[in-house]
Scaffold this motif. Sequence first.
Motif, PDB file in Angstrom:
ATOM      1  N   THR A 173     -80.749 -45.908 -45.970  1.00  0.00           N
ATOM      2  CA  THR A 173     -81.632 -44.745 -46.013  1.00  0.00           C
ATOM      3  C   THR A 173     -82.429 -44.737 -47.315  1.00  0.00           C
ATOM      4  O   THR A 173     -83.634 -44.496 -47.320  1.00  0.00           O
ATOM      5  N   ASP A 231     -84.530 -43.830 -38.904  1.00  0.00           N
ATOM      6  CA  ASP A 231     -83.241 -44.097 -39.545  1.00  0.00           C
ATOM      7  C   ASP A 231     -82.105 -44.026 -38.520  1.00  0.00           C
ATOM      8  O   ASP A 231     -82.036 -43.077 -37.740  1.00  0.00           O
ATOM      9  N   ASP A 232     -81.246 -45.031 -38.528  1.00  0.00           N
ATOM     10  CA  ASP A 232     -80.046 -45.056 -37.684  1.00  0.00           C
ATOM     11  C   ASP A 232     -80.360 -45.213 -36.197  1.00  0.00           C
ATOM     12  O   ASP A 232     -79.873 -44.441 -35.362  1.00  0.00           O
TER      13      ASP A 232
END
Length: 471
Positions: free
Chosen positions: A180, A237-238
């Motif tokens: 991140t 993100d993710d």
Amino acid sequence: MNGSRHIQVWDNCLQMIKDVIPPAQFETWFTPIKPVSLLGNKFTIEVPSDWVREYLEEHYVSFIFKALRKEIGEDARLIYKVQMVQGSPVMEPSSNVQQPVNKPIPVPTRDISLLNPFTIPGLQKLNIDPQLNPNYNFSNFIEGECNRLGRAAGLAIAKSPGKNAFNPMFIYGGSGLGKTHLAQAIGLEIKRQYPDKIVLYVTANRFMTQYMDAVNVKNKLTDFLNFYQMIDVLILDDVQEFAEKQGTQNAYFHIFNHLQQSGKQLILTSDKAPVDLMGLEQRLLSRFKWGLVTELKAPSYATRLEILKAKSLKDGIQLPEEVLNFLASKAAGSVRELEGTLSSLIAHAILCGESITMDLAQKLTDRIVSVSAPEISIDRIQDAVCSYFGINRDTMLSKTRKREIVQARQIAMYLGRNLTKTSLAAIGAQIGGKDHATVLHACNTVSDLIETDRNFKQYVSDIEKMLKVEE
Ligand code: ADP
Ligand code: MG
């Protein structure tokens, strides 16, 4: 004909409208409107999106017409021009005053700050908040062997976003290793070098929620897609959270293609390499590999030491060299863990007015390290369950219905749910492609058995203990 008459007409209209609607509403809905032209009885205005057009039609069309009729006569007609994302304006004839078209539209029912960004009117003026944390920048991101490639690629991307060999950039690695941070640092650096570029950081979960909010409401899905298609740098993100979420994957796929074809930059993070991402469509996975796939690894001792030095310097705290060395050698896991240890030490010293000595460090890390046992992952859980029951991982992931295998599988799902933050769908995907209902059922079965069967309860608690012991 006077070329600016439409401006005068619109000004007069606004004066009238202003008198009859509350100032905040006026500000929100009318200031983004641009008068475009007046041809005969046809008055054209430009609005930022379809959504705004519909809202105007639903709520304010009568005011607009009243004003327009006063200005240009009873046969006034209103034409909307919707400012489109790709700069290709679309003319959209609208109602005249006799037959207003009132399409159903999504009216905000919640506080505006909770709305998805794409539902906020006036968007095309586009001051999109990139959702970046200023602390996650490059100067705070300590370089080491563990992240050298990712860091260098990130800087190269920031120099010429979209126009480099690293598009998409796919960053993967274990929890707490800086994915991140790095992804955000790239976003910040792009904003610094190109303030006009539209950068947006979004977690896969948030994207998913936005998609779900939009999918069942007429036109909202189009707004959602349009919104994402005008981003210059999209940081997701993710992405592993998209496992088994077909609709969300489709929407992202669509956006991904559009952005890539328009030379926009895509950045993704994931806790696994593309090959190991289960529950994601092949066509997405193969696209992830088009650019750069880079792993963030656990930092070496030397890098850990540097990170600690940088962090304590930032906090304005001077730590004795031996304490730094000690901490770096203790917290060998993720950077997050390292930070945690350091901040408890600092907090303790400040709160108790003690100075930071080796003694204190030793006392605290004994406690901290045993409390914050290593991060538990689905992988580790499956390993532990298999080794506890003496079965082979492939057998557990296979389709076999043998009782003891089914049981092991269910325990693994149950522990996955209780010991990690992984979603039910992702747990299912990683245990041989089960859906979320199957995982939920497994969890309920295990909970029931724990309450009724003493041996069973023992198995589960033994495995839990195995997992909580340090590696
Ligand atoms: P991830 O997204 O991989 O789980 P994060 O990016 O959230 O990890 O990082 C966890 C914490 O560790 C954050 O506070 C981040 O600032 C810090 N961190 C990670 N890598 C580094 C690094 N190389 N230098 C400095 N801080 C780092
Ligand atoms: Mg993260």
